[in-house]
Design a protein around this motif. Structure first.
Motif, PDB file in Angstrom:
ATOM      1  N   ALA A 130      -6.606 -11.702  -8.922  1.00  9.12           N
ATOM      2  CA  ALA A 130      -5.994 -11.629  -7.594  1.00  9.12           C
ATOM      3  C   ALA A 130      -5.698 -10.181  -7.210  1.00  9.12           C
ATOM      4  O   ALA A 130      -5.404  -9.341  -8.061  1.00  9.12           O
ATOM      5  N   LEU A 131      -5.768  -9.923  -5.918  1.00 11.66           N
ATOM      6  CA  LEU A 131      -5.488  -8.596  -5.364  1.00 11.66           C
ATOM      7  C   LEU A 131      -4.153  -8.634  -4.644  1.00 11.66           C
ATOM      8  O   LEU A 131      -3.973  -9.379  -3.681  1.00 11.66           O
ATOM      9  N   GLY A 132      -3.205  -7.826  -5.088  1.00  5.35           N
ATOM     10  CA  GLY A 132      -1.896  -7.738  -4.458  1.00  5.35           C
ATOM     11  C   GLY A 132      -1.825  -6.555  -3.511  1.00  5.35           C
ATOM     12  O   GLY A 132      -2.232  -5.438  -3.864  1.00  5.35           O
ATOM     13  N   VAL A 133      -1.330  -6.800  -2.316  1.00  6.49           N
ATOM     14  CA  VAL A 133      -1.214  -5.750  -1.303  1.00  6.49           C
ATOM     15  C   VAL A 133       0.097  -5.929  -0.553  1.00  6.49           C
ATOM     16  O   VAL A 133       0.714  -7.000  -0.589  1.00  6.49           O
ATOM     17  N   ALA A 134       0.525  -4.899   0.150  1.00  3.43           N
ATOM     18  CA  ALA A 134       1.697  -5.014   1.015  1.00  3.43           C
ATOM     19  C   ALA A 134       1.450  -6.061   2.090  1.00  3.43           C
ATOM     20  O   ALA A 134       0.311  -6.325   2.482  1.00  3.43           O
ATOM     21  N   VAL A 185      -6.016 -12.825  -1.890  1.00  5.74           N
ATOM     22  CA  VAL A 185      -5.174 -11.681  -1.554  1.00  5.74           C
ATOM     23  C   VAL A 185      -3.723 -12.149  -1.523  1.00  5.74           C
ATOM     24  O   VAL A 185      -3.363 -13.078  -0.800  1.00  5.74           O
ATOM     25  N   GLN A 186      -2.898 -11.507  -2.335  1.00  4.51           N
ATOM     26  CA  GLN A 186      -1.480 -11.867  -2.419  1.00  4.51           C
ATOM     27  C   GLN A 186      -0.654 -10.854  -1.641  1.00  4.51           C
ATOM     28  O   GLN A 186      -0.682  -9.661  -1.940  1.00  4.51           O
ATOM     29  N   ALA A 187       0.066 -11.322  -0.634  1.00 10.38           N
ATOM     30  CA  ALA A 187       0.928 -10.443   0.161  1.00 10.38           C
ATOM     31  C   ALA A 187       2.234 -10.212  -0.573  1.00 10.38           C
ATOM     32  O   ALA A 187       2.947 -11.154  -0.926  1.00 10.38           O
ATOM     33  N   LEU A 188       2.557  -8.957  -0.813  1.00  4.43           N
ATOM     34  CA  LEU A 188       3.764  -8.592  -1.552  1.00  4.43           C
ATOM     35  C   LEU A 188       4.812  -8.035  -0.592  1.00  4.43           C
ATOM     36  O   LEU A 188       4.482  -7.216   0.273  1.00  4.43           O
ATOM     37  N   PRO A 189       6.076  -8.437  -0.744  1.00  2.00           N
ATOM     38  CA  PRO A 189       7.116  -7.866   0.106  1.00  2.00           C
ATOM     39  C   PRO A 189       7.351  -6.396  -0.241  1.00  2.00           C
ATOM     40  O   PRO A 189       7.533  -6.043  -1.405  1.00  2.00           O
ATOM     41  N   VAL A 190       7.313  -5.568   0.779  1.00  2.00           N
ATOM     42  CA  VAL A 190       7.513  -4.125   0.618  1.00  2.00           C
ATOM     43  C   VAL A 190       8.498  -3.663   1.682  1.00  2.00           C
ATOM     44  O   VAL A 190       8.276  -3.925   2.869  1.00  2.00           O
ATOM     45  N   PRO A 191       9.610  -3.019   1.297  1.00  2.00           N
ATOM     46  CA  PRO A 191       9.969  -2.601  -0.055  1.00  2.00           C
ATOM     47  C   PRO A 191      10.255  -3.795  -0.970  1.00  2.00           C
ATOM     48  O   PRO A 191      10.714  -4.834  -0.517  1.00  2.00           O
ATOM     49  N   GLY A 192       9.956  -3.589  -2.234  1.00  2.00           N
ATOM     50  CA  GLY A 192      10.171  -4.653  -3.199  1.00  2.00           C
ATOM     51  C   GLY A 192       9.854  -4.161  -4.599  1.00  2.00           C
ATOM     52  O   GLY A 192       9.557  -2.976  -4.807  1.00  2.00           O
TER      53      GLY A 192
END
Length: 261
Positions: free
Chosen positions: A80-84, A122-129
C-alpha cells in the motif's frame, strides 16, 4: 544510483535522474520507503537493498503526488502507498496524470518498462499526524504544500532525520508548480525550520542529503528568494543554484507569481 546510510535505520538512494531521492526508514521490525528513484534498474535494486539490510517492508510513503515520487509501487506492487490526505485528493482528481507523465518522460529518455505504473491501494493519512514505526518509535507527518497544492514532510525523531520532499534542495531552487503557492511555500519552510534546527540530516526530494546546518542556510536563502519574487527588482538566485535549468525554473516562477497577483 548512489546509496548511502545516514544512520543504522536510515538509507538513502539517489537516482541518476534529477538526483531524486528515496529514503528507507527502519526501526524495530518495520520499514517504510519514502518516495522513489526513477529508472527501472534503480527500482529493481530496492528489494535487494532491503534484503541486504535484513529489513522487511511495512509500507510505502510519498511526500506528494508528482509522478517522480510515486514509482516505488513498480518495485513493490502489492504494498500500500500512504500519502497525505491532500495528496490522496489530488490523485483522485487527476486520474491517470502520473501514468501519462511517466510515459512522456520515458519516451524522452528512451526508457522501456516491463509494466505500467499502477498506484493500487492509496491510503490517505491525516497530516499533521503520526505513524507508528517498530512499536516504540513513530514518524511525524508535517504539512508541506507550496511546491504543489499537496504534500507532507516526514520527521524521523529516532534518527533526527527530516525527509523534506521537494524543499530544501541543494541543487534546485524553490519550484512553484501548477497548484503551488509562494505564500504556502514560505509557510512550509517556516513550519519545517524547528525540525531542521534539530536535524542531523535533511533529505531533500532532489539532491544529496545535507546536514542540518547547511539545510538551515538553504532554508533562509529560499525564503529570501521567494519573498523577492514579484518585487520591483530582479530576484537573485542562490549562488550555488544558478545554472541554465534553475534560470528556467526561475522564469516560470516569475510568470506564475505574476499571473496570480
Amino acid at each position: 544510483m548512489q546509496v548511502v546510510a545516514l544512520d543504522p535505520g536510515v538509507i538513502v538512494a539517489r537516482s541518476a535522474k534529477w538526483q531524486t531521492t528515496c529514503t528507507l526508514l527502519h526501526h524495530g521490525e518495520e520499514t517504510f520507503i519514502v518516495d522513489s528513484p526513477i529508472f527501472p534498474d534503480e527500482l529493481d535494486a530496492l528489494p535487494g537493498i532491503l534484503g541486504q539490510a535484513g529489513w522487511g517492508l511495512s509500507g510505502l510513503l510519498a511526500t506528494h503526488g508528482d509522478w517522480d515520487h510515486l514509482l516505488a509501487r513498480l518495485a513493490f506492487p502489492e504494498v500500500a502507498l500512504g500519502v497525505a490526505e491532500t495528496t490522496a485528493a489530488r490523485l483522485r482528481a487527476e486520474p491517470g496524470v502520473a501514468q501519462r507523465r511517466l510515459r512522456e518522460v520515458d519516451e524522452d529518455d528512451y526508457v522501456a518498462r516491463v509494466k505500467p505504473l499502477s498506484l493500487g491501494q492509496v491510503q490517505a493519512l491525516p497530516v499533521p499526524g503520526k505513524l507508528e514505526l517498530g512499536g516504540d518509535a513513530e514518524l511525524e507527518l508535517i504539512p508541506a504544500d507550496g511546491h504543489t497544492a499537496d504534500g507532507m514532510a516526514v520527521w524521523a525523531p529516532f534518527a533526527s532525520v527530516l525527509v523534506a520532499g521537494d524543499y530544501l534542495s541543494p541543487v534546485e531552487i524553490p519550484m512553484l508548480s501548477e497548484g503551488g503557492s509562494r505564500n504556502a511555500y514560505v509557510a512550509t519552510l517556516l513550519r519545517l525550520a524547528p525540525y531542521v534546527e534539530q536535524a542531523e540530516w535533511v533529505v531533500p526530494g532532489h539532491g544529496a542529503a545535507i546536514d542540518g546546518t547547511r539545510a538551515l542556510a538553504i532554508l533562509r536563502e529560499d525564503i529570501k528568494y521567494l519573498e523577492s519574487l514579484g518585487g520591483d527588482g530582479e530576484p537573485a538566485l542562490p549562488l550555488a543554484r544558478r545554472d541554465r535549468v534553475q534560470k528556467k525554473i526561475h522564469a516560470e516562477n516569475v510568470a506564475r507569481v505574476g499571473a496570480s497577483s
